[in-house]
Scaffold this active site. Structure first.
Site, PDB file in Angstrom:
ATOM      1  N   GLU A  17       0.828  -1.194   0.000  1.00 22.32           N
ATOM      2  CA  GLU A  17       0.000   0.000   0.000  1.00 22.32           C
ATOM      3  C   GLU A  17       0.866   1.250   0.000  1.00 22.32           C
ATOM      4  OE1 GLU A  17      -2.754  -0.381   3.324  1.00 22.32           O
ATOM      5  OE2 GLU A  17      -2.644  -2.562   3.146  1.00 22.32           O
ATOM      6  N   GLU A  67     -10.106   5.704   2.730  1.00 23.26           N
ATOM      7  CA  GLU A  67     -10.478   4.911   3.900  1.00 23.26           C
ATOM      8  C   GLU A  67     -10.429   5.814   5.126  1.00 23.26           C
ATOM      9  OE1 GLU A  67      -8.781   1.121   6.571  1.00 23.26           O
ATOM     10  OE2 GLU A  67      -7.871   1.636   4.627  1.00 23.26           O
TER      11      GLU A  67
END
Length: 454
Positions: free
Chosen positions: A258, A369
């Site tokens: 990520e 997120e």
């Protein structure tokens, strides 16, 4: 996995008063700059630090000592807080010694960070048992179709505005402070995410608005993301925008790589948006971490500090600033490389760290997120992206643009069959489309708590 929402084709609005600046254009830094506000949270006071130490001890939030202290209480019906306090403090210091490596130069960043220039062969990565004795590799060829725009190698990080830089053969590492560990729930979990839960789960506290592709073999991804300063309701929540490279099941064998930007007061002690990386091989249970807070990711760049604040940032109905990220798998050696901005190859995740990602990725995700801790009993007001819904469009909503994936022949290709999902669309939504200038793109985000998201 549910797709959640339909695709809504959008057109990029035109405005004479709205401009956009990209990471590869050096001169826009001053045109689009935005002053950051210093965090209201001050953890520098010795008294506060001492109090936090003591509260940490008394509340037993550190699992390293909870069992030990409880057994001591049962055996002796007494408690020596000074002795246990010293044990805890020594444990924190020992952990800091593992993270903070000897440096050859120190740079003070305008935002309060301390950047240590560490010899590249002494960086935290090489503490890993699979990487001991190794040295950083030279970067491989980028994927075909990659457009390295411009001639400048810009990084747009706040610490570099000081004019100082790290010498060759060193890497800049953001120094971890005692207060950083104190803010964490435990020493063992410092620098790690909570366990990953599936995207279509609505009760785990993590909420997403993402675009994703699946059903094929993927060897990397690329996108440009505009950077904002979302407001958070609690210092224990975060807001991020990132690319996920995923393989394995959504159980205990999940592998992810990520990278993106995040605001996380608990991790960094302030509200600046920061460039970050993450990896795990077991669904966030025991492996991997943010940035260089554990051994694993090997950095090769002496100009980029992972975890450092990004500057400038986007402004609502004003200048837009985005960062470009490229992650790709070296076809020869299998390592996963990361590029930030124009020409800044940051480093790589060795293939030996992974199980499923040693071979390929089976899903790529792009998006935002947040963590919803329900600290006030209702949905959090923590913002995702700009804090505005997707329908507001350019210069108001957050976006991902020029999204591509890397195929098995090391070619960057348009996204095949992009799906969009917002698991709490009344709080944070997503709308996408394609055009000649931006290729595959979407707008996403939202304010969190509102009339339709109580």
């Amino acid at each position: 996995m549910d797709t959640g929402v339909d695709l809504f084709p959008l057109k990029k609005p035109k405005s004479r008063n709205t401009k956009i600046c990209f990471v590869n254009v050096r001169r826009v830094q001053h045109k689009c700059g935005q002053a950051h506000k210093k965090s209201d949270m001050d953890f520098s006071s010795p008294i506060i630090s001492l109090l936090l130490h003591f509260l940490l001890l008394i509340s037993l939030v550190c699992p390293v000592y909870s069992l030990e202290i409880n057994s001591h209480l049962l055996a002796n019906e007494s408690f020596a807080p000074h002795e246990e306090f010293n044990k805890l403090k020594n444990t924190i210091r020992f952990h800091l010694q593992k993270i903070n490596k000897p440096f050859v130069k120190t740079i003070q960043s305008p935002d309060g960070d301390i950047i240590d220039c560490v010899m590249s062969h002494k960086q935290p990565a090489f503490d890993h048992h699979l990487l001991k004795g190794q040295k950083p590799l030279e970067p491989p060829e980028r994927p075909r179709g990659h457009n390295q725009k411009g001639i400048w190698s810009d990084n747009f990080q706040m610490w570099s505005l000081s004019g100082e830089s790290c010498p060759t053969e060193t890497i800049p590492i953001r120094r971890t402070k005692e207060q950083d560990i104190i803010r964490a729930n435990s020493i063992n979990r410092f620098g790690r995410k909570l366990k990953y839960v599936r995207r279509d789960t609505t009760s785990n506290g993590h909420e997403h608005s993402v675009g994703y592709v699946t059903g094929d073999e993927y060897y990397g991804a690329q996108a440009s993301i505009n950077v904002w300063v979302p407001q958070l309701e609690s210092q224990y929540e975060f807001s991020l925008s990132q690319i996920w490279i995923i393989s394995g099941s959504f159980g205990e064998d999940l592998n992810t790589i990520e990278a993106g930007w995040q605001v996380s007061p608990e991790l960094y002690g302030d509200n600046y948006p920061r460039f970050f990386t993450y990896w795990t091989t077991d669904a966030y249970q025991g492996t991997g971490c943010y940035n260089l807070l554990c051994s694993g990711f090997i950095q090769t760049n002496n100009k980029i500090a992972i975890g450092a604040a990004i500057s400038p940032t986007s402004t609502y109905n004003g200048g837009q600033f985005d960062i470009s990220l490229l992650i790709w798998k070296d076809p020869k050696l299998g390592n996963w490389w990361l590029e930030y901005g124009s020409g800044n190859i940051v480093g790589y995740w060795p293939s030996s760290l992974f199980t499923h990602l040693k071979d390929k990725a089976t899903m790529i995700q792009f998006g935002g997120e947040i963590v919803n801790s329900m600290s006030t009993g209702s949905h959090t007001s923590t913002q995702m992206g700009s804090g505005h819904f997707a329908y507001e469009g350019f210069a108001k909503a957050s976006y991902f643009r020029n999204m591509q994936v890397v195929d098995s022949n090391n070619n960057l290709i348009p996204l095949p069959n992009l799906k969009l999902v917002a698991d709490h669309p009344n709080c944070y939504d997503i709308q996408g489309g394609t055009n000649n200038g931006w290729g595959n793109y979407f707008y996403y985000g939202g304010p969190g708590r509102n009339v339709k998201c109580p």
